[in-house]
Write an enzyme that holds these catalytic residues in place. Structure first.
Site, PDB file in Angstrom:
ATOM      1  N   HIS A 127       0.862  -1.182   0.000  1.00 32.21           N
ATOM      2  CA  HIS A 127       0.000   0.000   0.000  1.00 32.21           C
ATOM      3  C   HIS A 127       0.899   1.233   0.000  1.00 32.21           C
ATOM      4  CE1 HIS A 127      -3.788  -2.071   1.877  1.00 32.21           C
ATOM      5  NE2 HIS A 127      -3.263  -2.776   0.886  1.00 32.21           N
ATOM      6  N   CYS A 133      -2.212  -0.414   7.528  1.00 27.77           N
ATOM      7  CA  CYS A 133      -1.424   0.811   7.419  1.00 27.77           C
ATOM      8  C   CYS A 133      -1.539   1.650   8.689  1.00 27.77           C
ATOM      9  CB  CYS A 133      -1.862   1.607   6.196  1.00 27.77           C
ATOM     10  SG  CYS A 133      -1.496   0.760   4.636  1.00 27.77           S
ATOM     11  N   GLU A 155       0.942   3.850   1.795  1.00 30.31           N
ATOM     12  CA  GLU A 155       1.406   4.267   3.117  1.00 30.31           C
ATOM     13  C   GLU A 155       2.607   3.441   3.574  1.00 30.31           C
ATOM     14  OE1 GLU A 155      -3.225   4.388   3.510  1.00 30.31           O
ATOM     15  OE2 GLU A 155      -1.730   3.325   2.307  1.00 30.31           O
ATOM     16  N   CYS A 171      -6.078   1.866   5.820  1.00 30.45           N
ATOM     17  CA  CYS A 171      -6.674   0.604   6.248  1.00 30.45           C
ATOM     18  C   CYS A 171      -6.075   0.229   7.611  1.00 30.45           C
ATOM     19  CB  CYS A 171      -6.402  -0.479   5.212  1.00 30.45           C
ATOM     20  SG  CYS A 171      -4.689  -1.065   5.202  1.00 30.45           S
TER      21      CYS A 171
END
Length: 164
Positions: free
Chosen positions: A46, A79, A48, A76
């Site tokens: 992801h 993260c 992040e 999410c």
């Protein structure tokens, strides 16, 4: 947030869910990333997570206590947990994720009282722009699926859900 949106557009061009992240330290961007889950075949890629790794490298420490993270969509839970563990000072995001967000949308791991760190949260920054890029991406994905076109990277997760 405008730079995070630029990163999200890079993700969309790569047929990735268009989410972008930048990390700022003392007014300077020290990390920038976009989602690369399909490209890297890595569920943890992801934006992040990638940006946190970059920022830690720049700072020479895993602690990012004087850093602010800008992301186009609410992080999410994975993260959010990493953000807390890195001790990011503040999380600024564009659009919320009421179905699966980890910064107040569904859960609030970013400010969980039982954890050893809590981040400040600012939400809704350039929200309309952040929502639009996700809506456009998923509308195009549904169109491609309806037309029977194969996704160039074999993505099977054509969904109207704007989650990572």
């Amino acid at each position: 947030m405008r730079e995070a949106l630029r990163q999200a557009r890079k993700a969309a061009k790569q047929h990735e869910v268009p989410i972008g992240t930048v990390i700022v330290h003392e007014g300077k961007i020290i990390a920038r990333a976009w989602n690369q889950v399909e490209t890297l075949k890595d569920a943890t890629a992801h934006s992040e997570m990638i940006a946190l790794t970059q920022a830690q490298s720049v700072m020479g420490d895993w602690r990012l206590t004087d850093c602010d993270l800008f992301v186009t969509k609410e992080p999410c839970p994975m993260c959010a947990g990493a953000i807390v563990h890195c001790r990011v000072r503040r999380v600024i995001f564009g659009c919320p994720d009421p179905k699966g967000g980890g910064a107040g949308g569904f859960w609030n791991l970013i400010q969980a009282p039982n954890l050893n760190h809590r981040c400040e949260i600012t939400q809704g920054v350039l929200q309309d722009d952040c929502v639009m890029i996700l809506k456009e991406f998923f509308a195009e994905a549904r169109k491609r699926r309806a037309e029977g076109l194969e996704h160039p990277k074999g993505v099977s997760a054509f969904s109207s859900n704007a989650s990572n």
